[in-house]
Design a protein around this motif. Sequence first.
Motif, mmCIF file in Angstrom:
data_model
loop_
_atom_site.group_PDB
_atom_site.id
_atom_site.type_symbol
_atom_site.label_atom_id
_atom_site.label_comp_id
_atom_site.label_asym_id
_atom_site.label_seq_id
_atom_site.Cartn_x
_atom_site.Cartn_y
_atom_site.Cartn_z
ATOM 1 N N HIS A 159 0.835 -1.208 0.000
ATOM 2 C CA HIS A 159 0.000 0.000 0.000
ATOM 3 C C HIS A 159 0.870 1.259 0.000
ATOM 4 O O HIS A 159 0.660 2.191 -0.776
ATOM 5 C CB HIS A 159 -0.921 -0.025 1.232
ATOM 6 N N GLU A 160 1.864 1.267 0.863
ATOM 7 C CA GLU A 160 2.781 2.411 0.922
ATOM 8 C C GLU A 160 3.464 2.641 -0.420
ATOM 9 O O GLU A 160 3.581 3.784 -0.888
ATOM 10 C CB GLU A 160 3.830 2.175 2.008
ATOM 11 N N ASP A 161 3.919 1.572 -1.059
ATOM 12 C CA ASP A 161 4.624 1.701 -2.337
ATOM 13 C C ASP A 161 3.725 2.307 -3.412
ATOM 14 O O ASP A 161 4.169 3.180 -4.178
ATOM 15 C CB ASP A 161 5.134 0.333 -2.781
ATOM 16 N N LEU A 162 2.468 1.890 -3.471
ATOM 17 C CA LEU A 162 1.535 2.443 -4.453
ATOM 18 C C LEU A 162 1.352 3.943 -4.264
ATOM 19 O O LEU A 162 1.376 4.722 -5.226
ATOM 20 C CB LEU A 162 0.179 1.737 -4.343
ATOM 21 N N VAL A 163 1.160 4.347 -3.020
ATOM 22 C CA VAL A 163 0.927 5.766 -2.747
ATOM 23 C C VAL A 163 2.199 6.577 -2.983
ATOM 24 O O VAL A 163 2.158 7.668 -3.589
ATOM 25 C CB VAL A 163 0.414 5.964 -1.303
ATOM 26 N N ARG A 164 3.333 6.072 -2.538
ATOM 27 C CA ARG A 164 4.611 6.771 -2.747
ATOM 28 C C ARG A 164 4.878 7.000 -4.238
ATOM 29 O O ARG A 164 5.254 8.103 -4.644
ATOM 30 C CB ARG A 164 5.763 5.959 -2.164
ATOM 31 N N ARG A 165 4.707 5.972 -5.040
ATOM 32 C CA ARG A 165 4.972 6.105 -6.477
ATOM 33 C C ARG A 165 4.073 7.172 -7.103
ATOM 34 O O ARG A 165 4.527 7.975 -7.925
ATOM 35 C CB ARG A 165 4.760 4.765 -7.171
ATOM 36 N N ALA A 166 2.803 7.177 -6.722
ATOM 37 C CA ALA A 166 1.878 8.150 -7.283
ATOM 38 C C ALA A 166 2.254 9.574 -6.883
ATOM 39 O O ALA A 166 2.181 10.509 -7.694
ATOM 40 C CB ALA A 166 0.455 7.824 -6.837
ATOM 41 N N LEU A 167 2.664 9.764 -5.628
ATOM 42 C CA LEU A 167 3.076 11.087 -5.168
ATOM 43 C C LEU A 167 4.339 11.553 -5.870
ATOM 44 O O LEU A 167 4.453 12.717 -6.274
ATOM 45 C CB LEU A 167 3.267 11.078 -3.651
ATOM 46 N N LEU A 168 5.305 10.668 -6.028
ATOM 47 C CA LEU A 168 6.542 11.030 -6.721
ATOM 48 C C LEU A 168 6.270 11.360 -8.188
ATOM 49 O O LEU A 168 6.919 12.243 -8.768
ATOM 50 C CB LEU A 168 7.561 9.901 -6.598
ATOM 51 N N ASP A 169 5.288 10.687 -8.787
ATOM 52 C CA ASP A 169 4.937 10.964 -10.184
ATOM 53 C C ASP A 169 4.403 12.385 -10.376
ATOM 54 O O ASP A 169 4.549 12.960 -11.465
ATOM 55 C CB ASP A 169 3.888 9.957 -10.680
ATOM 56 N N VAL A 170 3.782 12.952 -9.338
ATOM 57 C CA VAL A 170 3.269 14.328 -9.448
ATOM 58 C C VAL A 170 4.215 15.321 -8.775
ATOM 59 O O VAL A 170 3.857 16.486 -8.554
ATOM 60 C CB VAL A 170 1.838 14.452 -8.865
#
Length: 436
Positions: A159-170
């Motif tokens: 779960h953390e990895d999914l959210v982290r990746r999305a935040l870094l993408d923006v």
Amino acid sequence: MAAGLVISAPASGVGKTTLTLALARAWRNRGLNVQCFKSGPDYIDPAFHAAATGRASVNVDSWAMDRATIAHLVSRGTDADVVLAEGSMGLFDGVATRGVSGTGATADIAEMLGWPVLLVIDPSGQAQTAAAIAAGLRDYRAGVRLAGVVLNRVASPRHEDLVRRALLDVGIAVFGALPRHAEISLPKRHLGLVQAEEQAEIGKLIDEAARFVTEHVDLDAVLRSAAAWSPQPAANGLNVTPPGQRIALARDAAFSFVYPHMLEAWRAAGAEISTFSPLADEGPDPSADVCWLPGGYPELHAGRIAANARFRSGLTAFAETRPVHGECGGYMVLGAALTDADGVRHEMTGLLGLETSFAKRRMHLGYRLAALAAPMPGHHVGARLRGHEFHYSTIVAQPDTPLAVVHDATGAVIAETGSRRGHATGTFFHLIAEDR
């Protein structure tokens, strides 16, 4: 030179207070001087800040205070290494109509002080959508700058990895992610957190929160994201007239809601404050020239207050010759009776005719602007007072002369006018400032 940072979130209940306390204690443990503030009218959180930092915290409020007042209050952070302003509700949440210097939103304080915002995001029940929310908050108002995000209550490493990746993408920095951890949950009751002074283990709880956050958050990166801030000490104090030269202040678990900046302003203007405990059956100091009963939780102690004869007789005798003022809970105790949540009616001091009931709870919440129709301690007829009302009591009777014409933040007249009888006055709102 201090490093300034605002801690906010998309909504209430996400973990702002816990993260603020944890960061403050963790940096203090590293030998840094940390100064906290509370954005908005919450009068409970500053005591938690003081427990974490060892320094008094005060409220700063853009709806009720002008920029000069806010500048004066935050100038106490001049000698600190880190200055943290904890927000209220969501980052941009305020009232619809602008007040003295803003709408009461945390974003007002962030823009006014030039401090970036550290967002606390709870991604429970979502993943990439958390990044969309953070990006929307980042881009909503040009003058508000986002430092980055701390995730709270993540469900799993995936779960953390999914959210982290999305935040870094923006393009949003993630400073850390906190798994669920029941040991650092702060206990609550109907008006918010259980007060710091009522929690014997508060120091241990804050220490555990600091340990947990240090383990999961990059404290150095958070500190680097803060704005360098070097204010000049404010030349002018607060525009506050003390209610008297010697003030008898009720102070215990039933009477504890008073804004720290008000007490400081009274003392700075030369007033002396002596405290007494109605719950300990104490009356006001007979040598005082005014008595002030702040808000708190009289509904939780109504039977004891009703039975404390020395307190009641001492207050009655005091009010025969000198002013007595009550705010919210203090106002209720000055009244004739209070009915508790179980429907039991308790006689109060009877200095006013007000009767209130918690048997049918109804929340009253919001900013108040009062134009005094009669004088109250420290303020003359016609004074415009700004404050905040938050309680669950219902008015059964309010028969005395109205103290003020009271409007909410939209300009609508409300029924909670306050009362005056003889030397006794009371209001449902807690005083924050007087219009200059």
